[in-house]
Design an enzyme around this catalytic site. Structure first.
Site, PDB file in Angstrom:
ATOM      1  N   ASP A  13       5.151   3.137  -1.070  1.00 56.36           N
ATOM      2  CA  ASP A  13       4.721   2.930   0.300  1.00 56.36           C
ATOM      3  C   ASP A  13       3.193   2.938   0.312  1.00 56.36           C
ATOM      4  O   ASP A  13       2.563   3.529  -0.577  1.00 56.36           O
ATOM      5  CB  ASP A  13       5.279   4.062   1.169  1.00 56.36           C
ATOM      6  N   ALA A  14       2.589   2.303   1.297  1.00 56.45           N
ATOM      7  CA  ALA A  14       1.130   2.222   1.334  1.00 56.45           C
ATOM      8  C   ALA A  14       0.497   3.331   2.173  1.00 56.45           C
ATOM      9  O   ALA A  14      -0.158   4.233   1.651  1.00 56.45           O
ATOM     10  CB  ALA A  14       0.693   0.852   1.848  1.00 56.45           C
ATOM     11  N   TYR A  15       0.722   3.294   3.489  1.00 56.80           N
ATOM     12  CA  TYR A  15      -0.004   4.170   4.402  1.00 56.80           C
ATOM     13  C   TYR A  15       0.588   5.577   4.424  1.00 56.80           C
ATOM     14  O   TYR A  15       1.753   5.775   4.762  1.00 56.80           O
ATOM     15  CB  TYR A  15      -0.018   3.557   5.804  1.00 56.80           C
ATOM     16  N   ARG A  44      -0.600   7.555  14.791  1.00 61.74           N
ATOM     17  CA  ARG A  44       0.412   7.375  13.745  1.00 61.74           C
ATOM     18  C   ARG A  44       1.823   7.463  14.315  1.00 61.74           C
ATOM     19  O   ARG A  44       2.693   6.654  13.976  1.00 61.74           O
ATOM     20  CB  ARG A  44       0.206   8.428  12.655  1.00 61.74           C
ATOM     21  N   SER A 120       5.425  -2.324   1.817  1.00 63.39           N
ATOM     22  CA  SER A 120       4.805  -1.758   3.011  1.00 63.39           C
ATOM     23  C   SER A 120       5.134  -2.539   4.270  1.00 63.39           C
ATOM     24  O   SER A 120       5.372  -3.747   4.241  1.00 63.39           O
ATOM     25  CB  SER A 120       3.282  -1.745   2.818  1.00 63.39           C
ATOM     26  N   ASN A 121       5.072  -1.817   5.400  1.00 67.54           N
ATOM     27  CA  ASN A 121       5.113  -2.468   6.700  1.00 67.54           C
ATOM     28  C   ASN A 121       3.860  -3.297   6.954  1.00 67.54           C
ATOM     29  O   ASN A 121       3.851  -4.184   7.809  1.00 67.54           O
ATOM     30  CB  ASN A 121       5.219  -1.411   7.811  1.00 67.54           C
TER      31      ASN A 121
END
Length: 227
Positions: A13-15, A44, A120-121
């Site tokens: 995942d990124a964030y 967030r 990622s989203n």
């Protein structure tokens, strides 16, 4: 901690996992110190809520739009609404900082022959900007975005991008996320999962279960038996 065996690809995942989503607010001088934490949390929370609600409504829009919408809500709710502040925060979000151990960990995995990827989203443009800013281009083999399927995590169509694009079986993937809901969703899909539980959250009450929990990514090579 028992090693997760037979892994050919690590997918991140990124964030919140590779990139510190709070760093945009931390680096914005136009946000008062006493409201930074509240703004980070609300921004967030709304960002994630909007991805889930849009998926349920079948009303997809890209993550950049969702992020801006969530910021607008958070700024108004915290009494910080201002067009210049908004513009500054969105620009800073595109170049969020990587966590300190990220590049070394990804480099170790690649050196050991493990394929590295992001799922990622985030939009391709957002991810490209963050990767370039953090200097991670040489330690990532693939960058996968939900834009390819038009729905957000934890829809199984998102996770299916990994075996489809990387040519690996589900059990050969170690999926790594700091988000409990994402870690459990990936496990339910059939990935092996390392939950990077940076915030020391309790276990989720959702289908699936991570194979292991780590406090940051530096423990990942050892978890995979890579030394």
């Amino acid at each position: 901690m028992s090693a997760i065996q037979g892994i050919r690809a690590c997918v991140f995942d990124a964030y919140g996992t590779l990139f510190d989503f709070g760093s945009a607010v931390a680096r914005c001088p136009d946000v008062p110190d006493d409201r930074r934490a509240a703004l980070v949390t609300l921004w967030r929370d709304k960002q994630l809520q909007y991805t889930w609600l849009r998926s349920l409504q079948n009303l997809y829009t890209d993550f950049e739009t969702v992020t801006a919408d969530a910021l607008d809500f958070a700024l108004e709710a915290t009494g910080l609404a201002d067009s210049k502040r908004r513009e500054s925060l969105l620009a800073l979000y595109r170049i969020v900082s990587a966590y300190p151990e990220v590049k070394a960990t990804l480099g170790t995995l690649k050196a050991k022959g493990i394929t590295t990827a992001i799922l990622s989203n985030g939009t391709p443009a957002m991810l490209a900007a963050a990767i370039a800013h953090a200097g991670l281009g040489d330690v990532l083999d693939h960058v996968l975005s939900v834009e390819a399927v038009g729905v957000f995590k934890t829809d199984p169509r998102v996770y299916q991008l990994v075996p489809a694009r990387l040519g690996v079986q589900r059990k050969e993937v170690c999926f790594v996320s700091s988000n409990g809901w994402d870690a459990y969703g990936a496990s339910a899909f059939g990935f092996r999962v390392a939950w990077c539980n940076r915030a020391r959250q309790p276990a989720e009450r959702l289908p699936g279960a991570p194979d292991a929990a780590i406090s940051d990514l530096s423990a990942l090579p050892g978890l995979l038996g890579l030394g």
